[in-house]
Scaffold this motif. Structure first.
Motif, mmCIF file in Angstrom:
data_model
loop_
_atom_site.group_PDB
_atom_site.id
_atom_site.type_symbol
_atom_site.label_atom_id
_atom_site.label_comp_id
_atom_site.label_asym_id
_atom_site.label_seq_id
_atom_site.Cartn_x
_atom_site.Cartn_y
_atom_site.Cartn_z
ATOM 1 N N SER A 111 -4.680 6.380 -0.508
ATOM 2 C CA SER A 111 -3.979 5.166 -0.113
ATOM 3 C C SER A 111 -4.388 4.052 -1.082
ATOM 4 O O SER A 111 -5.537 3.623 -1.097
ATOM 5 C CB SER A 111 -4.355 4.781 1.323
ATOM 6 N N ILE A 112 -3.440 3.625 -1.919
ATOM 7 C CA ILE A 112 -3.706 2.684 -3.017
ATOM 8 C C ILE A 112 -2.515 1.730 -3.110
ATOM 9 O O ILE A 112 -1.382 2.153 -2.895
ATOM 10 C CB ILE A 112 -3.907 3.476 -4.344
ATOM 11 N N PRO A 113 -2.735 0.448 -3.450
ATOM 12 C CA PRO A 113 -1.582 -0.460 -3.559
ATOM 13 C C PRO A 113 -0.822 -0.340 -4.878
ATOM 14 O O PRO A 113 -1.415 -0.010 -5.910
ATOM 15 C CB PRO A 113 -2.219 -1.847 -3.436
ATOM 16 N N HIS A 151 -7.937 -1.888 -7.169
ATOM 17 C CA HIS A 151 -7.784 -2.780 -6.011
ATOM 18 C C HIS A 151 -8.121 -2.058 -4.699
ATOM 19 O O HIS A 151 -7.898 -2.607 -3.621
ATOM 20 C CB HIS A 151 -6.354 -3.315 -5.922
ATOM 21 N N ALA A 152 -8.572 -0.825 -4.787
ATOM 22 C CA ALA A 152 -8.878 -0.055 -3.569
ATOM 23 C C ALA A 152 -10.266 0.559 -3.705
ATOM 24 O O ALA A 152 -10.428 1.784 -3.719
ATOM 25 C CB ALA A 152 -7.815 1.024 -3.339
ATOM 26 N N GLN A 176 0.856 -1.183 0.000
ATOM 27 C CA GLN A 176 0.000 0.000 0.000
ATOM 28 C C GLN A 176 0.898 1.240 0.000
ATOM 29 O O GLN A 176 1.880 1.268 0.738
ATOM 30 C CB GLN A 176 -0.865 -0.026 1.274
ATOM 31 N N THR A 228 -10.818 -4.582 1.636
ATOM 32 C CA THR A 228 -9.404 -4.702 1.288
ATOM 33 C C THR A 228 -8.592 -3.496 1.752
ATOM 34 O O THR A 228 -7.477 -3.268 1.295
ATOM 35 C CB THR A 228 -9.221 -4.909 -0.232
ATOM 36 N N SER A 236 -9.006 -0.008 1.725
ATOM 37 C CA SER A 236 -9.143 1.381 1.274
ATOM 38 C C SER A 236 -10.170 1.464 0.165
ATOM 39 O O SER A 236 -10.288 0.538 -0.657
ATOM 40 C CB SER A 236 -7.796 1.901 0.752
ATOM 41 N N THR A 237 -10.908 2.554 0.148
ATOM 42 C CA THR A 237 -11.831 2.791 -0.969
ATOM 43 C C THR A 237 -11.390 4.019 -1.763
ATOM 44 O O THR A 237 -12.147 4.540 -2.589
ATOM 45 C CB THR A 237 -13.279 3.018 -0.457
ATOM 46 N N ASP A 238 -10.151 4.460 -1.528
ATOM 47 C CA ASP A 238 -9.686 5.698 -2.180
ATOM 48 C C ASP A 238 -9.641 5.580 -3.704
ATOM 49 O O ASP A 238 -9.814 6.567 -4.419
ATOM 50 C CB ASP A 238 -8.293 6.067 -1.673
ATOM 51 N N GLY A 239 -9.385 4.355 -4.200
ATOM 52 C CA GLY A 239 -9.290 4.169 -5.647
ATOM 53 C C GLY A 239 -10.593 4.493 -6.358
ATOM 54 O O GLY A 239 -10.593 4.926 -7.509
#
Lengths: 89, 216
Positions: B133-135, B187-188, B112, B193, B195-198
Motif C-alpha cells: 500500500s503506497i501513494p 512516502h510510505a 493510496q 502516514t 503505511s510502512t510498505d515502501g
C-alpha cells in the motif's frame, strides 16, 4: 531560417486531450467534428535546417509516443506574426 | 551501504527519498551539475518537476551532467531506482523501456493505491510482501510500451489510477539493475502516514547490496 515543428500523439495511442476537446465542441453547438488531436507547436530560428530532424529525435519529440512534422520557409517569426495579426497584447 | 539521491532544479521529493534511504543506510544528495556519484551503491532519481518538466516530463533532465554518470553507472551494473519523475527521466534517457503519458482522465491523482508485487526476483523487491500500500501523486503516469517489458509492480485489480497499460506500475530493465515506478515508496516509510510498505523496497536494496560480491 524560421522553422516550425508540429508534434502530435502517435496514431493508435490514446489521446485523452483530443477526446476532451472533441466532446466539448458539440456542447458549444459545433457539430460534425471528429478525429480531434491535441499536440504541441515549437517555433525556432535555426541556422542549419539539416539539424532539425536530429533535434526532433533527440529532444523536441519522443519518437516512441509522438510523431513530428517539420515546416520551414513560410512561417512568420513569433513577434512578427502577432503584430501583423493585431493579436499582440 | 550508501544511497545517492539526485536533486535537479524542480525536484521536490529528494528530502523524503533521502530520509527514507537513511532508515536503511547512508544517504547523500547529488547535485544535477555534478558528475561525481560519490561512490554510492544505489542512485535514486526522485520525484518532482525537474527543470519544470518543460517540453515533456523528464525530457530536459536526461541531459543533466549527473545523468551522464548515472547512465554509465547503470551500464556497469549499478543499482538505479527512479520514482515518479525519476521513472519518467529513466524512460526518456533510454535506461528503461517505454514512456509515461498524461493520465487517461487528464487529472492530477493523489491517493493510496494497492500494488501487486509480480516479481520478487529483483534487488528492489526481494524483501517485499506480495502486496503493497503506497501513494501515487502524478498527472503523467500512464505507462506505455510497444514492446514487452519486465513488469515488477502492477496496480491491484480496480486500482489503476491513470489508465496505465496492463495495470503496470513499475518495470525493470533487462539486466535487472534499473527500476522505475510511479508510486512513491519514500512516502510510505512511517506508520504516522498510514503505511510502512515502501520501506521494504529500501530494505530490499540493502539486502541486495550486502550480498554483492565486491569487484576485485
Amino acid at each position: 531560417m524560421r522553422a516550425r515543428v508540429l508534434i502530435r500523439p502517435k496514431a493508435g495511442i490514446l489521446d485523452p486531450q483530443g477526446q476532451a476537446v472533441e466532446r466539448a465542441l458539440p456542447a458549444l453547438g459545433f457539430t460534425g467534428v471528429s478525429e480531434v488531436h491535441v499536440g504541441r507547436l515549437v517555433e525556432l530560428e535555426v541556422q542549419d535546417e539539416s539539424q532539425l530532424p536530429a533535434m526532433c529525435e533527440r529532444l523536441l519529440a519522443n519518437p516512441l509516443i509522438e510523431e513530428y512534422e517539420i515546416q520551414t520557409g513560410h512561417t512568420a517569426a513569433w513577434g512578427e506574426r502577432a503584430s501583423e495579426e493585431g493579436t499582440a497584447a | 551501504m550508501k544511497f545517492g539521491v539526485i536533486r535537479f532544479p524542480g525536484t521536490c521529493d529528494d528530502v523524503d527519498a533521502q530520509l527514507a534511504a537513511a532508515r536503511v543506510g547512508e544517504a547523500a544528495l547529488l547535485w544535477h551539475r555534478d558528475r561525481d556519484l560519490q561512490g554510492v551503491d544505489v542512485v535514486i532519481v526522485p520525484g518532482g518537476f525537474s527543470y519544470g518538466d518543460y517540453l515533456r516530463a523528464g525530457a530536459i533532465a536526461r541531459f543533466a551532467p549527473v545523468m551522464e554518470s548515472v547512465i554509465e553507472f547503470a551500464h556497469e551494473g549499478g543499482l538505479v531506482l527512479g520514482i515518479c519523475n525519476g521513472f519518467q527521466i529513466l524512460c526518456e534517457c533510454g535506461l528503461l523501456p517505454g514512456a509515461l503519458l498524461v493520465n487517461d482522465h487528464l487529472k492530477f491523482v493523489f491517493r493510496q493505491v494497492r500494488l501487486d508485487v509480480v516479481d520478487h526476483n529483483t534487488p528492489f523487491t526481494r524483501n517485499c510482501p506480495p502486496s503493497l500500500s503506497i501513494p501515487v501523486k502524478h498527472t503523467t503516469g500512464r505507462y506505455y510500451s510497444p514492446e514487452p517489458v519486465q513488469v515488477v509492480l502492477r496496480y491491484a485489480p480496480g486500482e489503476n489510477p491513470n489508465g496505465s497499460q496492463d495495470d503496470i506500475a513499475g518495470v525493470v530493465n533487462n539486466a535487472g539493475n534499473v527500476f522505475g515506478l510511479m508510486p512513491h515508496p519514500e512516502h510510505a516509510v512511517d506508520a504516522l502516514t498510514g503505511s510502512t510498505d515502501g520501506l521494504t523496497i529500501f530494505e530490499s536494496l540493502r539486502t541486495a547490496v550486502g550480498e554483492r560480491v565486491p569487484v576485485a
